[in-house]
Design an enzyme around this catalytic site. Structure first.
Site, PDB file in Angstrom:
ATOM      1  N   LYS A  67       0.789  -1.227   0.000  1.00 32.98           N
ATOM      2  CA  LYS A  67       0.000   0.000   0.000  1.00 32.98           C
ATOM      3  C   LYS A  67       0.824   1.281   0.000  1.00 32.98           C
ATOM      4  O   LYS A  67       0.380   2.329  -0.489  1.00 32.98           O
ATOM      5  CB  LYS A  67      -0.952   0.005   1.196  1.00 32.98           C
TER       6      LYS A  67
ATOM      7  N   ASP B  80      -7.897  -0.161   7.079  1.00 34.48           N
ATOM      8  CA  ASP B  80      -7.858  -1.294   8.004  1.00 34.48           C
ATOM      9  C   ASP B  80      -6.457  -1.476   8.558  1.00 34.48           C
ATOM     10  O   ASP B  80      -6.242  -2.217   9.488  1.00 34.48           O
ATOM     11  CB  ASP B  80      -8.287  -2.583   7.294  1.00 34.48           C
TER      12      ASP B  80
END
Length: 401
Positions: free
Chosen positions: A77, A124
């Site tokens: 990410k 998350d």
């Protein structure tokens, strides 16, 4: 185990106009990779050749891009978050991001020109960690909102990077709304890969950042073209970016592209199944072990790419991802071990389930999987929640049979 796989396919006419994928193609990916490669931590993550597994499953080859090695953050990410923050700061200074390599980006000169910035996001864990890591490197602030049920380990990893991070009482999509509210009220910069009307520039940068790993994979394959690419999806930003890359690279000869989601958070599958020109949402708590994919509202930019360039959309139960974790964590003799988390293992787990389970013959045929298939998967995260990883891999949580 009573849950099953569900498949939606998009059929297109030969002359149907398709959305442009140029912004995610090889030229754009090379620009993103040039930025990322200026970071001292940069190295291409491994592309693992699972020869024995491929033979066992009856396909020609299986390659898995292992993103657990990315920048020491155990997930891919950071590619999107760092590229976005770089682009944002470049825009503030009327520069192109190619003029802001890492050494200049973290310089006191740039810090004085930008002043203090606060970047906010909902996550998350993996995306927020990448945003917090980048902000920390730049001497800037970050605020991270996590959906209810997020792992404490992921929260603490973000806090260690100096972020003001907390687990909220909301699901992912409502946590995104909370982040937007904070950005609007405090003048923070929102770094989110969920796009909507009026908020598309930053998600577009995030998607462009993700293409670095697709470019690396292509180079590592050394001319071997995959026939099938499997991509996991939450909002559809990563899957849209990588689908765009391979569509731009190969054109009409691109691989068969299959998008994989948890059946508790399958907004893209539902949108593809309806095929009515509308986005379809999942609005409940989305309880799935694939926390990184527990998103109920598609990214508009990502969906535009997937609608026109992906072939298959599969909604699958948690046990399939758990199967992928166990297979990669306990490989056949001769194959390297890959430590892959719940979201990371979704695609390899799906391939294994389809090829091993005789009841999946129809899906196998629909996806055109056979002994000639050359499969590419992306393990997007390692064991970012180590406790749950052990419960699944050691203790057999979510059994396959």
């Amino acid at each position: 185990m009573n849950e099953s796989l569900k498949l939606a396919q998009i059929t297109r006419t030969e002359n149907q106009p398709l959305s442009s994928v140029e912004r995610f193609g090889p030229e754009s990916a090379a620009k993103a990779r040039a930025f990322h490669s200026s970071f001292p931590e940069y190295q291409a993550t491994p592309l693992v050749n699972l020869k024995e597994l491929a033979q066992s499953l009856g396909v020609a080859s299986i390659h898995v891009k292992d993103e657990s090695y990315r920048f020491g953050l155990n997930a891919f990410k950071v590619l999107g978050g760092s590229y976005t923050i770089g682009n944002y700061i470049a825009g503030m200074l009327d520069l192109d991001i190619s003029e802001l390599p890492y050494d200049r980006l973290v310089s006191e000169e740039i810090r004085e020109k930008t002043g203090e910035l606060t970047f906010v996001t909902a996550t998350d864990g993996n995306h927020g960690r990448g945003v917090a890591w980048t902000a920390n490197r730049l001497g800037q602030k970050s605020v991270v909102y996590m959906p209810k049920g997020s792992a404490l380990e992921r929260l603490e990893n973000i806090r260690k990077l100096g972020a003001d991070a907390s687990i909220t009482e909301f699901n992912y999509d409502d946590a995104v709304r909370l982040a937007k509210k904070g950005a609007d009220e405090h003048g923070w910069v929102m770094v989110q890969d969920t796009a909507w009307q009026g908020y598309e520039e930053i998600p577009g940068w995030i998607m462009e950042g993700y293409t670095t790993m697709a470019l690396e994979a292509t180079e590592q394959l050394q001319g071997e073209k995959p026939t099938h690419v499997f991509l996991q999806a939450g909002v559809g930003a990563m899957s849209g970016a990588v689908t765009g890359y391979f569509s731009a690279l190969y054109g009409k000869d691109r691989p068969v592209i299959t998008i994989v989601e948890p059946n508790k958070a399958d907004c893209l599958y539902r949108t593809a199944l309806a095929n009515d020109g509308q986005l379809h949402f999942v609005t409940d708590d989305m309880q799935t072990i694939m926390a990184g994919l527990a998103c109920g509202e598609p990214c508009t930019i990502g969906w535009e790419v997937l609608r026109d360039h992906a072939d298959n959309f599969i909604s699958m139960p948690d046990y399939v991802a758990a199967e992928g974790m166990r297979i990669m964590g306990n490989p056949l003799p001769g194959d390297p071990r890959i430590i892959s988390g719940e979201s990371g293992a979704a695609t390899l787990g799906l391939v294994a389930e389809i090829m091993r389970n005789s009841s999946m013959a129809k899906i196998r045929k629909a996806l055109k999987l056979d002994e000639h298939s050359r499969i590419l998967c992306f393990s997007t995260e390692g064991d970012t929640d180590k406790e749950n990883y052990r419960r699944i891999v050691w203790d057999g949580l979510h059994p396959s049979f």
